[in-house]
Design an enzyme around this catalytic site. Structure first.
Site, PDB file in Angstrom:
ATOM      1  N   SER A   1      59.986 -10.796  88.600  1.00 30.24           N
ATOM      2  CA  SER A   1      60.798  -9.635  88.235  1.00 30.24           C
ATOM      3  C   SER A   1      61.527  -9.888  86.910  1.00 30.24           C
ATOM      4  CB  SER A   1      61.765  -9.304  89.374  1.00 30.24           C
ATOM      5  OG  SER A   1      62.403  -8.072  89.163  1.00 30.24           O
TER       6      SER A   1
ATOM      7  N   ASP B   1      53.514  -1.681  93.090  1.00 30.06           N
ATOM      8  CA  ASP B   1      54.833  -2.156  92.679  1.00 30.06           C
ATOM      9  C   ASP B   1      55.406  -1.256  91.583  1.00 30.06           C
ATOM     10  OD1 ASP B   1      57.080  -3.545  91.971  1.00 30.06           O
ATOM     11  OD2 ASP B   1      56.066  -5.445  91.624  1.00 30.06           O
TER      12      ASP B   1
END
Length: 674
Positions: free
Chosen positions: A446, A498
């Site tokens: 991330s 995602d």
């Protein structure tokens, strides 16, 4: 549709948003009225206590007041359910109904006060059931009034002054091009930035209010306030648009030909390279997940995590813990040891220092892969969120890169912070003095993935053999020139649908454009869209065939249908691009891309599966320009971003052996399924 105008200002709620809150209050009021009626019927003619006369009058007036409120709520729910999002004509009486309902709070408030006084002064000798009922009525009134006030505060729009609405209506969109209109819009934008800046300061009141934080607040406020500033949508309109868009995307996915492939030339399309990269990525993902410390370890091991950590968290420190900073109890470091299987002596540097643009990381010797591994933590604190949201571009000149070089400001500054630690403080020099033949590997998830990718770009000239594995990196990370440059040494791993790898300012503009189009073209009431959307998200089923064009055009509308342009308060690139799905989105934002080569891991089989069935995955090389150019709405858009889910998917993919890879990736045809 545009926010409802009442009491001299625009509110953050539309006239078709009162179906659900009105129906809920109606349900409560009907039960309340029935209970009061039963109580009155039982005691009719038997109000012989000291305050019996007052009690009789109180119940009669309460029944009448509740009946009037119930009828007003019925009218509000009925009217609010009429029309469509873009056709508010049948709801033109909603404002008057809201005024009438608001007036009813005055006698209700007075009667609640009188009921409290009666209970306190004149209830002696009366039936306890009657006294309890009056107390319940008083408490119910106060609870409803309290939540009404809370609801008003929630939908209050600080920018909803009626002056803005009147001026916009009087001048019209064309007049806003004049100098007076330009000055007005500039003032409105400045006010919006100040409002959002105040909200951020209130939300982050626990953080220091220094120059760096104030600059971050201002930059984020400008970004957020400007995103929907050219539209007149309320939150429920966006929710309805997302529900419609999700079903539309699922219908397109079901209609897609499974044999439809797109030819392109990824850097390493052959199966052997894919297997090698997957094996390395699975190994590195353990370190990327471990960088989150004890919260992720306990989350991933809910039954045994605390027990395994408790023995070491509060243990007295020895000299070998000197490398750990900012971890008072040692729980973070203990969880890293448990997750990675490394020994104390394998760690060169561990930092848990966390500020805006300064994120935790550790440097360790990975003897299994003969590498010096730098793992960067992802988002875990409010300071990290501010770093994420500082999404404007800043220049990032790199020697050997031709073309425009720029990157996400917050992540770029976080990368420079770690770069200075590694290079200026001699951390990498110390590591290579211990293991001179090892290779440098950088990884993260991330925010940590984006930071790791830019850090790898910064260190590439010093360490030409370095490799970077970025898991679920932010989509709006670096310029095209930097993304192409990083393909030689960066592999980005993305799981399924995602959301984060698809987040970029151009993609968000595209999402806004699609929401506007879905909302403006659907001719179903909003409450039906939201009800079916919730059912579809939770239980699945077939996507509803909501029309994308108006039916029964010959039917006379109560008011002219508001088109897409009516959702815009000024000329907008979003509206200019509504005509075609293929048209470019807002060009005011510089395009940013995912780093390196992209390894896309996709779950096989149907979109929805049983909670007890084991998922199967396939892997393929993907193109950032094709597979990640738009946001996909899905229940898994957040789940697929979780580091433990990514790690399990990679481990499952490795266990599937030869069944893991797409046929297109296993052949020499250089074709990948998109």
């Amino acid at each position: 549709m545009p926010g409802m105008v009442a009491f001299g200002r625009r509110w953050g709620i539309a006239s078709d948003d009162l179906v659900f809150p009105g129906a809920f209050e109606l349900f409560i009021r009907v039960i309340w009225w029935i209970g009061s009626l039963v109580l009155y019927s039982i005691h009719k003619g038997h109000f012989d206590c000291d305050g019996g006369t007052v009690l009789h009058s109180y119940l009669v007036v309460l029944l009448v007041l509740l009946a009037v409120i119930i009828f007003s709520l019925c009218a509000i729910v009925y009217v609010s359910a009429q029309g469509t999002i873009m056709n508010p004509g049948p709801r033109r009486s909603m404002t008057a109904l809201v005024y009438f309902r608001a007036l009813l709070y005055i006698p209700e408030f007075i009667w609640a006060c009188l009921g409290a006084i009666w209970v306190n002064d004149d209830s002696g000798g009366c039936d306890p059931a009657a006294v309890g009922a009056v107390i319940g009525a008083v408490i119910s009134s106060w609870i409803i009034i309290f939540f009404t006030v809370v609801g008003v505060l929630v939908v209050f729009d600080p920018l909803g002054s009626q002056r803005r609405t009147v001026l916009a209506e009087q001048q019209g969109l064309r007049d806003l091009e004049s100098s007076e209109g330009t000055q007005f819009l500039s003032t409105a934008r400045s006010l919006a930035v100040r409002v959002w800046e105040s909200r951020l300061r209130l939300l982050c009141c626990c953080l220091p209010q220094d120059d760096s934080h104030r600059a971050a607040f201002n930059g984020i406020a400008q970004l957020v306030s400007g995103f929907f500033s050219d539209t007149d949508l309320v939150a429920s309109d966006i929710a309805a648009g997302l529900a419609l868009l999700h079903q539309e995307q699922d219908k397109m996915e079901q209609c897609r030909d499974p044999d439809d492939v797109v030819s392109h030339s990824p850097s390493s399309p052959i199966r052997e390279d894919l297997e090698i990269e997957l094996e390395r990525a699975t190994h590195c993902m353990q370190f990327a997940a471990a960088a989150y410390g004890w919260p992720m370890y306990v989350y991933s091991n809910p039954l045994t995590g605390l027990c395994k950590l408790s023995g070491d968290c509060c243990r007295s420190r020895s000299t070998q813990y000197d490398i750990v900073g900012g971890d008072n109890l040692g729980c973070h470091f203990t969880s890293i040891l448990q997750s990675t299987g490394l020994q104390y002596r394998d760690f060169i540097h561990v930092s848990f220092h966390n500020q805006i643009y300064e994120i935790p990381f550790f440097v360790a010797l990975d003897h299994k892969k003969e590498s010096i591994l730098v793992a960067v933590r992802g988002t875990l604190s409010l300071k990290d969120v501010l770093t994420d949201l500082s999404a404007v571009c800043e220049n990032l000149p790199i020697e050997g890169v031709s073309g425009a070089s720029y990157a996400h400001k917050g992540i770029s500054q976080a990368s420079h912070y770690i770069y200075k630690k590694l290079v200026n403080d001699g951390i990498l020099r110390q590591a290579f003095s211990i293991a001179p033949d090892y290779r440098l590997v950088i990884t993260g998830h991330s925010l940590g993935a984006g930071t790791a990718a830019i850090l790898a770009v910064l260190l590439r000239n010093m360490y030409p053999n370095l490799q970077c594995y970025a898991f679920s990196p932010p989509g709006g990370l670096m310029s095209k020139a930097l993304a192409d440059y990083s393909k030689e040494f960066v592999v980005s791993v993305v799981l399924g649908k995602d959301l984060v790898p698809r987040l970029s300012l151009p993609n968000m503009e595209d999402l806004k454009k699609r929401i506007l189009k879905m909302v403006s073209n659907c001719n179903k009431p909003k409450y039906r869209i939201l009800l079916h959307g919730c059912w579809y998200e939770v239980f699945g089923g077939e996507p509803d065939d909501f029309p994308t064009e108006l039916e029964n055009r010959e039917e006379e509308l109560n008011a002219p249908l508001l088109g897409e342009e009516s959702l815009l308060v000024r000329s907008s690139a979003s509206y200019q691009s509504l005509a075609s799905d293929d048209s470019p989105t807002n060009t005011t934002h510089l395009p940013l891309y995912l780093p390196g080569r992209i390894l896309h891991v996709i779950e096989e089989g149907p979109t929805r599966r049983s909670c007890f069935s084991q998922p199967r995955y396939q892997a393929e090389w993907a193109s950032s320009d094709v597979a990640f150019r738009s946001v996909l709405i899905s229940p898994r858009m957040l789940v697929d971003h979780m580091p433990d889910v990514v790690l399990r998917a990679l481990q499952s993919l490795g266990n599937q052996r030869g069944f893991s890879f797409c046929p297109s990736s296993m052949s020499n045809s250089h074709l990948n399924v998109i």
